[in-house]
Every structure is written in C-alpha cells, then in structure tokens.
Design a protein around this motif. Structure first.
Motif, mmCIF file in Angstrom:
data_model
loop_
_atom_site.group_PDB
_atom_site.id
_atom_site.type_symbol
_atom_site.label_atom_id
_atom_site.label_comp_id
_atom_site.label_asym_id
_atom_site.label_seq_id
_atom_site.Cartn_x
_atom_site.Cartn_y
_atom_site.Cartn_z
ATOM 1 N N VAL A 1 -13.037 5.299 8.248
ATOM 2 C CA VAL A 1 -12.416 3.978 8.107
ATOM 3 C C VAL A 1 -11.707 3.574 9.396
ATOM 4 O O VAL A 1 -11.891 2.466 9.900
ATOM 5 C CB VAL A 1 -11.430 3.973 6.914
ATOM 6 N N LEU B 1 -12.772 1.567 2.520
ATOM 7 C CA LEU B 1 -11.919 2.275 1.564
ATOM 8 C C LEU B 1 -12.369 2.025 0.134
ATOM 9 O O LEU B 1 -12.324 2.919 -0.712
ATOM 10 C CB LEU B 1 -10.457 1.855 1.742
ATOM 11 N N TRP B 2 -12.815 0.807 -0.135
ATOM 12 C CA TRP B 2 -13.318 0.479 -1.462
ATOM 13 C C TRP B 2 -14.567 1.296 -1.774
ATOM 14 O O TRP B 2 -14.801 1.689 -2.917
ATOM 15 C CB TRP B 2 -13.595 -1.013 -1.550
ATOM 16 N N LEU B 3 -15.374 1.558 -0.734
ATOM 17 C CA LEU B 3 -16.571 2.394 -0.891
ATOM 18 C C LEU B 3 -16.251 3.888 -0.854
ATOM 19 O O LEU B 3 -17.163 4.710 -0.872
ATOM 20 C CB LEU B 3 -17.592 2.059 0.196
ATOM 21 N N ARG B 4 -14.967 4.214 -0.768
ATOM 22 C CA ARG B 4 -14.459 5.584 -0.794
ATOM 23 C C ARG B 4 -14.957 6.426 0.384
ATOM 24 O O ARG B 4 -15.340 7.580 0.222
ATOM 25 C CB ARG B 4 -14.795 6.266 -2.115
ATOM 26 N N GLN B 5 -14.940 5.837 1.558
ATOM 27 C CA GLN B 5 -15.265 6.577 2.770
ATOM 28 C C GLN B 5 -14.039 7.374 3.207
ATOM 29 O O GLN B 5 -12.917 7.080 2.814
ATOM 30 C CB GLN B 5 -15.684 5.616 3.884
ATOM 31 N N SER B 6 -14.271 8.362 4.050
ATOM 32 C CA SER B 6 -13.152 9.178 4.515
ATOM 33 C C SER B 6 -12.258 8.354 5.453
ATOM 34 O O SER B 6 -12.685 7.369 6.051
ATOM 35 C CB SER B 6 -13.647 10.428 5.230
ATOM 36 N N PHE B 7 -11.022 8.800 5.566
ATOM 37 C CA PHE B 7 -10.038 8.070 6.357
ATOM 38 C C PHE B 7 -10.457 7.978 7.823
ATOM 39 O O PHE B 7 -10.280 6.937 8.456
ATOM 40 C CB PHE B 7 -8.671 8.742 6.220
#
Length: 104
Positions: free
Chosen positions: A86, A77-83
């Motif tokens: 994750v 999530l910190w790397l802004r991956q999709s839900f």
C-alpha cells in the motif's frame, strides 16, 4: 503570560489529564458502550489527521498528488493488500503524477 509559561501550563494540564485517566475505575472503561466509543473515536481522529495532512495547506485546501495517492492506498487496503504494498503503491502514484506534471 510568556510563551514558555504557556508551554509549561499546557504540559502540566496534559500531565494532570493523563494522571486523572488512571483514577477512572476499570469497570467504567470496560463497559461496552465506552469501549465502542473509544474504538470509534480512535478511528475518527486518525481519519481527521489523514484528511488534514492530505488536503490542508495552512488555512487553504489543496488538491495535489497526495489525493490520488490516498485513493490508491484506500483501494489497496480495501483489497486487503499488505501495508508495504500500500505504501509503495501510493508513493509511486504520487511520484509519477509529479514527474509527469499532472499534479503539484
């Protein structure tokens, strides 16, 4: 007081609190300080729920495969991956740790 009367009393109290929320003027709710507190309160409650569901086991604290899975999810999530990425990665980490016997 029986169990059912306690449940009904709790339901009535919850309904009264919800109804009281509609009586609060919108000017109060739109104040910057109140809006900021309500935003932060939501995040804090969600974080507490995640912590309790991850570490809690009745009255004890349990560290198992959920903790590394949560750390992987937080990193992604910190790397802004999709839900979906994750959730899939966290589930895979927990499953692999359990399969190889590294965590319960």
């Amino acid at each position: 007081m029986t169990l059912w009367s306690a449940i009904l009393l709790a339901a009535v109290i919850c309904l009264a609190l919800k109804a009281a929320g509609y009586l609060v003027p919108s000017s109060v709710l739109e104040a910057p300080r109140v809006a900021r507190i309500s935003d932060l309160l939501t995040v804090a409650l969600l974080a507490a729920l995640v912590a309790v569901q991850t570490l809690g086991d009745g009255q004890a604290i349990t560290v198992d495969a959920r903790v590394p899975a949560l750390l992987v999810a937080g990193g992604l999530l910190w790397l802004r991956q999709s839900f979906l990425v994750v959730v899939a990665a966290a589930a895979a980490v927990a499953a692999l740790l359990r399969v190889f016997g590294l965590a319960v």
